[in-house]
Design an enzyme around this catalytic site. Structure first.
Site, PDB file in Angstrom:
ATOM      1  N   HIS A 108      39.608  20.528  -7.560  1.00 37.94           N
ATOM      2  CA  HIS A 108      39.378  21.714  -8.397  1.00 37.94           C
ATOM      3  C   HIS A 108      39.720  22.943  -7.560  1.00 37.94           C
ATOM      4  CE1 HIS A 108      36.690  19.807 -11.538  1.00 37.94           C
ATOM      5  NE2 HIS A 108      36.534  18.920 -10.561  1.00 37.94           N
ATOM      6  N   HIS A 137      40.947  14.466  -8.054  1.00 39.06           N
ATOM      7  CA  HIS A 137      41.503  15.781  -8.374  1.00 39.06           C
ATOM      8  C   HIS A 137      40.772  16.829  -7.570  1.00 39.06           C
ATOM      9  CE1 HIS A 137      38.412  14.500 -11.215  1.00 39.06           C
ATOM     10  NE2 HIS A 137      37.968  15.746 -11.188  1.00 39.06           N
TER      11      HIS A 137
HETATM   12  P1  AMP Z   1      35.147  16.054 -12.430  1.00 43.68           P
HETATM   13  O1  AMP Z   1      33.858  16.277 -13.159  1.00 43.68           O
HETATM   14  O2  AMP Z   1      35.138  16.551 -11.016  1.00 43.68           O
HETATM   15  O3  AMP Z   1      35.607  14.611 -12.520  1.00 43.68           O
HETATM   16  O4  AMP Z   1      36.222  16.958 -13.160  1.00 43.68           O
HETATM   17  C1  AMP Z   1      36.923  16.538 -14.284  1.00 43.68           C
HETATM   18  C2  AMP Z   1      37.472  17.772 -14.906  1.00 43.68           C
HETATM   19  O5  AMP Z   1      38.505  17.421 -15.791  1.00 43.68           O
HETATM   20  C3  AMP Z   1      36.452  18.584 -15.692  1.00 43.68           C
HETATM   21  O6  AMP Z   1      36.333  19.889 -15.132  1.00 43.68           O
HETATM   22  C4  AMP Z   1      37.033  18.601 -17.103  1.00 43.68           C
HETATM   23  O7  AMP Z   1      36.812  19.817 -17.778  1.00 43.68           O
HETATM   24  C5  AMP Z   1      38.499  18.336 -16.841  1.00 43.68           C
HETATM   25  N1  AMP Z   1      39.240  17.739 -17.933  1.00 43.68           N
HETATM   26  C6  AMP Z   1      38.899  16.647 -18.661  1.00 43.68           C
HETATM   27  N2  AMP Z   1      39.852  16.382 -19.565  1.00 43.68           N
HETATM   28  C7  AMP Z   1      40.826  17.298 -19.401  1.00 43.68           C
HETATM   29  C8  AMP Z   1      42.070  17.564 -20.031  1.00 43.68           C
HETATM   30  N3  AMP Z   1      42.524  16.785 -21.036  1.00 43.68           N
HETATM   31  N4  AMP Z   1      42.804  18.615 -19.601  1.00 43.68           N
HETATM   32  C9  AMP Z   1      42.360  19.393 -18.607  1.00 43.68           C
HETATM   33  N5  AMP Z   1      41.188  19.202 -17.957  1.00 43.68           N
HETATM   34  C10 AMP Z   1      40.431  18.170 -18.349  1.00 43.68           C
END
Ligand code: AMP
Length: 114
Positions: free
Chosen positions: A102, A100
């Site tokens: 950001h 993903h």
């Molecule tokens: P990363 O740490 O780069 O893997 O980012 C994962 C991101 O997903 C984090 O910023 C979380 O806050 C976000 N996240 C986890 N679960 C959800 C969800 N159900 N809806 C939206 N964002 C999420």
């Protein structure tokens, strides 16, 4: 690869604040925003980490970045600026193993990141 929570969001099995979607990409607001605007752009075809991406997925990866840039323009903050980040594995801070991008905006970003 094991399923992640993002697969459930793609299938609409759990709620998400979806802001953009096309055939290949879905974007929704991060549940724990780190900036006034914090949106995750994900490929509908899961790839666990950037390390797992292959040359056949180059177009998909490009679509992800262009979707983020296009949405930033459409939202009107592209000229002010924004940051896109993809975390990879432990040292990169990755917690969800479905790549993903950001997109962070709405405030001035510090550099280097923590
Ligand atoms: P990363 O740490 O780069 O893997 O980012 C994962 C991101 O997903 C984090 O910023 C979380 O806050 C976000 N996240 C986890 N679960 C959800 C969800 N159900 N809806 C939206 N964002 C999420």
């Amino acid at each position: 690869m094991p399923e992640t929570i993002f697969d459930k969001i793609i299938r609409r099995e759990i709620p998400a604040d979806i802001v953009f979607e096309d055939e290949h990409v879905l974007a929704f607001r991060d549940i724990a925003p780190k900036a006034p605007v914090h949106v995750l752009f994900i490929p509908k075809t899961p790839i666990a980490t950037l390390n797992d991406a292959n040359p056949a997925q180059a177009e998909l990866l490009g679509r992800l970045i262009l979707a983020a840039a296009g949405w930033a323009k459409a939202q009107g903050f592209a000229e002010n600026g924004y940051r896109v980040v993809m975390n990879c594995n432990g040292d990169g801070g990755q917690t969800v193993f479905h790549i993903h991008l950001h997109l962070l905006a709405g405030r001035a970003m510090a550099w280097p990141p923590g």
